[in-house]
Design a protein around this motif. Structure first.
Motif, mmCIF file in Angstrom:
data_model
loop_
_atom_site.group_PDB
_atom_site.id
_atom_site.type_symbol
_atom_site.label_atom_id
_atom_site.label_comp_id
_atom_site.label_asym_id
_atom_site.label_seq_id
_atom_site.Cartn_x
_atom_site.Cartn_y
_atom_site.Cartn_z
ATOM 1 N N HIS A 77 14.640 49.148 -22.970
ATOM 2 C CA HIS A 77 14.080 49.104 -24.042
ATOM 3 C C HIS A 77 13.830 47.248 -23.796
ATOM 4 O O HIS A 77 14.379 47.114 -24.193
ATOM 5 N N ASP A 80 11.563 45.405 -26.312
ATOM 6 C CA ASP A 80 10.180 44.561 -27.678
ATOM 7 C C ASP A 80 9.555 43.898 -27.403
ATOM 8 O O ASP A 80 9.673 42.628 -27.581
ATOM 9 N N THR A 130 7.940 48.476 -26.319
ATOM 10 C CA THR A 130 6.293 48.515 -27.010
ATOM 11 C C THR A 130 6.343 47.407 -27.172
ATOM 12 O O THR A 130 7.320 46.044 -27.706
ATOM 13 N N GLY A 167 7.658 48.064 -32.400
ATOM 14 C CA GLY A 167 8.790 47.596 -31.942
ATOM 15 C C GLY A 167 9.889 49.257 -31.961
ATOM 16 O O GLY A 167 11.363 49.108 -30.911
ATOM 17 N N LYS A 185 11.567 52.707 -30.192
ATOM 18 C CA LYS A 185 12.055 53.344 -28.464
ATOM 19 C C LYS A 185 10.404 54.060 -28.324
ATOM 20 O O LYS A 185 10.208 55.126 -29.087
#
Length: 220
Positions: A33, A35, A212, A218, A220
């Motif tokens: 992921h 941010d 995101t 931020g 997931k």
């Protein structure tokens, strides 16, 4: 021509062959992921290791056709996520043409970060459906026709013709590869699509990345 002969006439074809190591097979599903520090809509990318471009094996053509069948604007999932539910504002899949093995990818831009798990599940369920069930023959035929006619209609000026030929010559050093590839497309069957999906779109061969932005918190 005289200048070409003067400065390049003595060139001889080289014999160098690059020693490119084969990438090891992926061992197990991967996820990550990102941010993103700036505001942006959430993204999800689901990728699988695929084959290199080929005009002799059906596998690359089958995966390319599968991307159209499962995730193009005419697909059932696009109609569901983008048109009816309006959870996604962009959905596409592609299998890039490359002399080296490349990735088969599905990318979706989601309107709300809270819908990322749902969109992910919908994409994976769609892939599994194509693995479990052969695509309808008429839908495959429509996808093949669309691919062929879209390519042909794009050859409407000298610049587009030159760009298309150059792209394929870079792959096989001959424009004849275009005819060979579209001959493979014409031969594709529902069984070919299913076999390619089962071989390449596996969990062990899969990487999922989500992103995101700051505006989405931020998460997931």
């Amino acid at each position: 021509r005289a200048l070409v002969d003067q400065y390049c006439g003595g060139w001889k074809r080289g014999s160098y062959h690059p020693d490119i190591p084969v990438e090891p097979a992926q061992q197990g599903a991967r996820e990550n992921h990102i941010d993103w520090p700036s505001p942006t809509l959430p993204l999800i990318d689901i990728a699988f290791h695929g084959p290199a471009y080929s005009d002799t094996s059906k596998e690359w053509a089958a995966l390319d056709a599968l991307a159209t069948l499962a995730f193009s604007r005419n697909s059932d999932l696009y109609e569901k996520l983008v048109v009816r539910e309006q959870k996604v504002d962009s959905l596409n899949a592609n299998m890039a043409q490359s002399v080296d093995p490349n990735l088969w990818e599905v990318e979706a831009r989601v309107k709300n970060a809270g819908d990322l798990p749902y969109v992910r599940a919908q994409i994976l369920e769609t892939i599994k459906r194509f693995q479990d069930q052969p695509v309808a023959a008429d839908k495959l035929e429509a996808a093949k026709n669309r691919r062929r006619y879209a390519f042909t209609m794009g050859l409407d000026n000298s610049q587009s013709v030159a760009a298309a030929v150059a792209r394929y010559v870079a792959l096989r050093r001959s424009p004849e590869t275009i005819d060979k590839l579209y001959s493979l497309y014409s031969q594709l069957t529902p069984a070919d699509i299913q076999a390619a999906a089962r071989k390449y779109l596996t969990e062990n061969n899969r990487t999922i990345v989500t992103l995101t932005g700051a505006a989405e918190g931020g998460g997931k």
